[in-house]
Design a protein around this motif. Sequence first.
Motif, PDB file in Angstrom:
ATOM      1  N   MET A 116       1.638  13.375   9.604  1.00 23.02           N
ATOM      2  CA  MET A 116       0.410  12.619   9.807  1.00 23.02           C
ATOM      3  C   MET A 116       0.567  11.677  10.989  1.00 23.02           C
ATOM      4  O   MET A 116       1.668  11.444  11.496  1.00 23.02           O
ATOM      5  CB  MET A 116       0.081  11.818   8.539  1.00 23.02           C
ATOM      6  N   GLY A 117      -0.550  11.104  11.440  1.00 17.51           N
ATOM      7  CA  GLY A 117      -0.499  10.122  12.510  1.00 17.51           C
ATOM      8  C   GLY A 117       0.071   8.800  12.021  1.00 17.51           C
ATOM      9  O   GLY A 117       0.086   8.508  10.820  1.00 17.51           O
ATOM     10  N   ASP A 118       0.572   8.008  12.959  1.00 20.33           N
ATOM     11  CA  ASP A 118       1.081   6.687  12.604  1.00 20.33           C
ATOM     12  C   ASP A 118      -0.055   5.824  12.051  1.00 20.33           C
ATOM     13  O   ASP A 118      -1.229   5.997  12.411  1.00 20.33           O
ATOM     14  CB  ASP A 118       1.701   6.006  13.822  1.00 20.33           C
ATOM     15  N   VAL A 119       0.311   4.886  11.191  1.00 18.54           N
ATOM     16  CA  VAL A 119      -0.679   4.014  10.547  1.00 18.54           C
ATOM     17  C   VAL A 119      -0.315   2.566  10.817  1.00 18.54           C
ATOM     18  O   VAL A 119       0.854   2.171  10.680  1.00 18.54           O
ATOM     19  CB  VAL A 119      -0.739   4.266   9.024  1.00 18.54           C
ATOM     20  N   LYS A 120      -1.306   1.782  11.207  1.00 20.51           N
ATOM     21  CA  LYS A 120      -1.080   0.355  11.429  1.00 20.51           C
ATOM     22  C   LYS A 120      -0.971  -0.368  10.088  1.00 20.51           C
ATOM     23  O   LYS A 120      -1.092   0.222   9.031  1.00 20.51           O
ATOM     24  CB  LYS A 120      -2.217  -0.222  12.273  1.00 20.51           C
ATOM     25  N   GLU A 121      -0.760  -1.653  10.162  1.00 23.64           N
ATOM     26  CA  GLU A 121      -0.562  -2.456   8.954  1.00 23.64           C
ATOM     27  C   GLU A 121      -1.688  -2.260   7.947  1.00 23.64           C
ATOM     28  O   GLU A 121      -2.848  -2.077   8.309  1.00 23.64           O
ATOM     29  CB  GLU A 121      -0.469  -3.936   9.319  1.00 23.64           C
ATOM     30  N   ILE A 122      -1.330  -2.304   6.690  1.00 26.54           N
ATOM     31  CA  ILE A 122      -2.300  -2.212   5.611  1.00 26.54           C
ATOM     32  C   ILE A 122      -3.094  -3.515   5.546  1.00 26.54           C
ATOM     33  O   ILE A 122      -2.535  -4.603   5.649  1.00 26.54           O
ATOM     34  CB  ILE A 122      -1.590  -1.950   4.269  1.00 26.54           C
ATOM     35  N   GLU A 123      -4.401  -3.398   5.371  1.00 26.83           N
ATOM     36  CA  GLU A 123      -5.270  -4.567   5.284  1.00 26.83           C
ATOM     37  C   GLU A 123      -5.489  -4.928   3.819  1.00 26.83           C
ATOM     38  O   GLU A 123      -5.717  -4.054   2.980  1.00 26.83           O
ATOM     39  CB  GLU A 123      -6.614  -4.260   5.954  1.00 26.83           C
ATOM     40  N   TYR A 124      -5.419  -6.215   3.512  1.00 27.52           N
ATOM     41  CA  TYR A 124      -5.638  -6.688   2.158  1.00 27.52           C
ATOM     42  C   TYR A 124      -7.067  -7.200   2.028  1.00 27.52           C
ATOM     43  O   TYR A 124      -7.525  -8.023   2.824  1.00 27.52           O
ATOM     44  CB  TYR A 124      -4.639  -7.794   1.802  1.00 27.52           C
ATOM     45  N   ILE A 125      -7.776  -6.688   1.017  1.00 32.11           N
ATOM     46  CA  ILE A 125      -9.170  -7.077   0.780  1.00 32.11           C
ATOM     47  C   ILE A 125      -9.243  -7.633  -0.642  1.00 32.11           C
ATOM     48  O   ILE A 125      -9.516  -6.906  -1.602  1.00 32.11           O
ATOM     49  CB  ILE A 125     -10.123  -5.876   0.946  1.00 32.11           C
ATOM     50  N   GLY A 126      -8.977  -8.943  -0.788  1.00 33.85           N
ATOM     51  CA  GLY A 126      -8.868  -9.521  -2.120  1.00 33.85           C
ATOM     52  C   GLY A 126      -7.697  -8.877  -2.848  1.00 33.85           C
ATOM     53  O   GLY A 126      -6.566  -8.880  -2.362  1.00 33.85           O
ATOM     54  N   LYS A 127      -7.970  -8.264  -3.993  1.00 32.64           N
ATOM     55  CA  LYS A 127      -6.949  -7.540  -4.739  1.00 32.64           C
ATOM     56  C   LYS A 127      -6.892  -6.062  -4.344  1.00 32.64           C
ATOM     57  O   LYS A 127      -6.056  -5.317  -4.851  1.00 32.64           O
ATOM     58  CB  LYS A 127      -7.206  -7.662  -6.243  1.00 32.64           C
ATOM     59  N   ASP A 128      -7.770  -5.649  -3.440  1.00 35.17           N
ATOM     60  CA  ASP A 128      -7.815  -4.261  -2.990  1.00 35.17           C
ATOM     61  C   ASP A 128      -7.117  -4.121  -1.639  1.00 35.17           C
ATOM     62  O   ASP A 128      -6.622  -5.098  -1.060  1.00 35.17           O
ATOM     63  CB  ASP A 128      -9.266  -3.786  -2.883  1.00 35.17           C
ATOM     64  N   ALA A 131      -6.644   1.105   4.509  1.00 35.70           N
ATOM     65  CA  ALA A 131      -5.826   1.692   5.564  1.00 35.70           C
ATOM     66  C   ALA A 131      -6.577   2.867   6.171  1.00 35.70           C
ATOM     67  O   ALA A 131      -7.353   3.549   5.483  1.00 35.70           O
ATOM     68  CB  ALA A 131      -4.472   2.147   5.035  1.00 35.70           C
ATOM     69  N   ASN A 132      -6.338   3.110   7.443  1.00 34.30           N
ATOM     70  CA  ASN A 132      -6.917   4.269   8.115  1.00 34.30           C
ATOM     71  C   ASN A 132      -5.797   5.262   8.383  1.00 34.30           C
ATOM     72  O   ASN A 132      -4.900   5.006   9.179  1.00 34.30           O
ATOM     73  CB  ASN A 132      -7.600   3.868   9.416  1.00 34.30           C
ATOM     74  N   THR A 133      -5.845   6.386   7.708  1.00 39.03           N
ATOM     75  CA  THR A 133      -4.827   7.438   7.851  1.00 39.03           C
ATOM     76  C   THR A 133      -5.405   8.656   8.566  1.00 39.03           C
ATOM     77  O   THR A 133      -5.082   9.793   8.252  1.00 39.03           O
ATOM     78  CB  THR A 133      -4.288   7.844   6.461  1.00 39.03           C
ATOM     79  N   GLY A 134      -6.277   8.389   9.520  1.00 43.01           N
ATOM     80  CA  GLY A 134      -7.047   9.440  10.174  1.00 43.01           C
ATOM     81  C   GLY A 134      -8.465   9.439   9.670  1.00 43.01           C
ATOM     82  O   GLY A 134      -9.388   9.870  10.350  1.00 43.01           O
ATOM     83  N   SER A 135      -8.659   8.947   8.458  1.00 38.79           N
ATOM     84  CA  SER A 135      -9.943   8.661   7.843  1.00 38.79           C
ATOM     85  C   SER A 135      -9.809   7.327   7.117  1.00 38.79           C
ATOM     86  O   SER A 135      -8.717   6.977   6.652  1.00 38.79           O
ATOM     87  CB  SER A 135     -10.347   9.761   6.852  1.00 38.79           C
ATOM     88  N   PRO A 136     -10.904   6.568   6.971  1.00 37.94           N
ATOM     89  CA  PRO A 136     -10.821   5.245   6.343  1.00 37.94           C
ATOM     90  C   PRO A 136     -10.697   5.345   4.818  1.00 37.94           C
ATOM     91  O   PRO A 136     -11.374   6.155   4.184  1.00 37.94           O
ATOM     92  CB  PRO A 136     -12.140   4.590   6.744  1.00 37.94           C
ATOM     93  N   HIS A 137      -9.847   4.486   4.243  1.00 43.36           N
ATOM     94  CA  HIS A 137      -9.630   4.527   2.799  1.00 43.36           C
ATOM     95  C   HIS A 137      -9.528   3.131   2.200  1.00 43.36           C
ATOM     96  O   HIS A 137      -8.665   2.336   2.572  1.00 43.36           O
ATOM     97  CB  HIS A 137      -8.358   5.310   2.466  1.00 43.36           C
ATOM     98  N   HIS A 138     -10.432   2.849   1.269  1.00 41.08           N
ATOM     99  CA  HIS A 138     -10.383   1.648   0.432  1.00 41.08           C
ATOM    100  C   HIS A 138      -9.607   2.027  -0.823  1.00 41.08           C
ATOM    101  O   HIS A 138      -9.814   3.104  -1.391  1.00 41.08           O
ATOM    102  CB  HIS A 138     -11.804   1.211   0.070  1.00 41.08           C
ATOM    103  N   MET A 139      -8.723   1.131  -1.282  1.00 42.66           N
ATOM    104  CA  MET A 139      -7.871   1.444  -2.437  1.00 42.66           C
ATOM    105  C   MET A 139      -7.886   0.323  -3.459  1.00 42.66           C
ATOM    106  O   MET A 139      -7.861  -0.848  -3.100  1.00 42.66           O
ATOM    107  CB  MET A 139      -6.431   1.693  -1.954  1.00 42.66           C
ATOM    108  N   ARG A 140      -7.889   0.719  -4.735  1.00 42.04           N
ATOM    109  CA  ARG A 140      -7.904  -0.245  -5.836  1.00 42.04           C
ATOM    110  C   ARG A 140      -7.030   0.259  -6.974  1.00 42.04           C
ATOM    111  O   ARG A 140      -7.135   1.427  -7.377  1.00 42.04           O
ATOM    112  CB  ARG A 140      -9.337  -0.462  -6.341  1.00 42.04           C
ATOM    113  N   PHE A 141      -6.181  -0.602  -7.505  1.00 44.54           N
ATOM    114  CA  PHE A 141      -5.389  -0.272  -8.686  1.00 44.54           C
ATOM    115  C   PHE A 141      -6.244  -0.494  -9.927  1.00 44.54           C
ATOM    116  O   PHE A 141      -6.951  -1.503 -10.039  1.00 44.54           O
ATOM    117  CB  PHE A 141      -4.133  -1.131  -8.759  1.00 44.54           C
ATOM    118  N   VAL A 142      -6.195   0.460 -10.857  1.00 42.84           N
ATOM    119  CA  VAL A 142      -6.995   0.376 -12.082  1.00 42.84           C
ATOM    120  C   VAL A 142      -6.152   0.786 -13.280  1.00 42.84           C
ATOM    121  O   VAL A 142      -5.145   1.483 -13.139  1.00 42.84           O
ATOM    122  CB  VAL A 142      -8.254   1.273 -12.006  1.00 42.84           C
ATOM    123  N   ASN A 143      -6.587   0.351 -14.447  1.00 47.32           N
ATOM    124  CA  ASN A 143      -5.986   0.801 -15.699  1.00 47.32           C
ATOM    125  C   ASN A 143      -6.795   1.955 -16.257  1.00 47.32           C
ATOM    126  O   ASN A 143      -7.965   2.132 -15.923  1.00 47.32           O
ATOM    127  CB  ASN A 143      -5.949  -0.352 -16.711  1.00 47.32           C
TER     128      ASN A 143
END
Length: 264
Positions: A116-128, A131-143
């Motif tokens: 894959m392409g290189d990825v810049k620093e991960i962005e923190y959005i509150g608790k989420d 990152a952009n890994t070639g496409s934009p991705h919002h991530m959230r940990f859930v139970n």
Amino acid sequence: MDINFYKYQGTGNDFIMIDGRSFSLGSDPIPYIQQLCHRKFGIGADGLILIKAHADYDFEMCYYNADGSQSMCGNGARCAVAFSSFLGIIDRTTSFLAIDGPHTAEISGNSVALRMGDVKEIEYIGKDFFANTGSPHHMRFVNEIESFDVVGTGRAIRNDSEKYPEGTNVNFISAISADTIMVRTYERGVEDETLSCGTGVTACALVYGEIEQKNKINIQTPGGNLQVSFNKIEDGNFQEIVLTGPAEQVFSGTISVNVPSDAV
């Protein structure tokens, strides 16, 4: 016109593959892509991939989401590599071009390891996270990820025009062990949950690797298992990112469509 196609899947992420070296869908392919990817009135797929010739690379992968929009697709790229091997364009290794730049890959049996392409620093959005890994991705940990409302919650985040004017993919993560996570993804362009998302699990692996101080993460998705390895360098960037997993041909066929007059 009759179109010869092949259907591939990579951990349940499914794609229509077309040899585009001597064929095109014309200057405005979006209506035809939407028709072909429609699961009731077409072949049905999360996306469509044209393999094109390129002077400087083994091939060029032109990826379209089911709605006709374009992006990088990790699982699609792995399937494109497998398809190119099937066509005889490549052998075990390859260097090819995608919308986000050049990639390399290696085939071993039915498994494809994609750089894959290189990825810049991960962005923190509150608790989420983002990152952009070639496409934009919002991530959230859930139970209780198995019963989590991926579509409802994912759609709301994807359509948050203030935060994401152009939309985003949305991933939900649940930790299984120190080196293993479960991921479910709502994909922009498909506008639904998909069984797997290559760029999505890559982004999630980088986040979880940061938390657990690991450089190789196993990922379980509803469609199967993947692995992501990487190195983090001092400036916070991630390099040598490799997404590995299966890519398989499901079936092939011919479909008749009314293509535009400028199609070949």
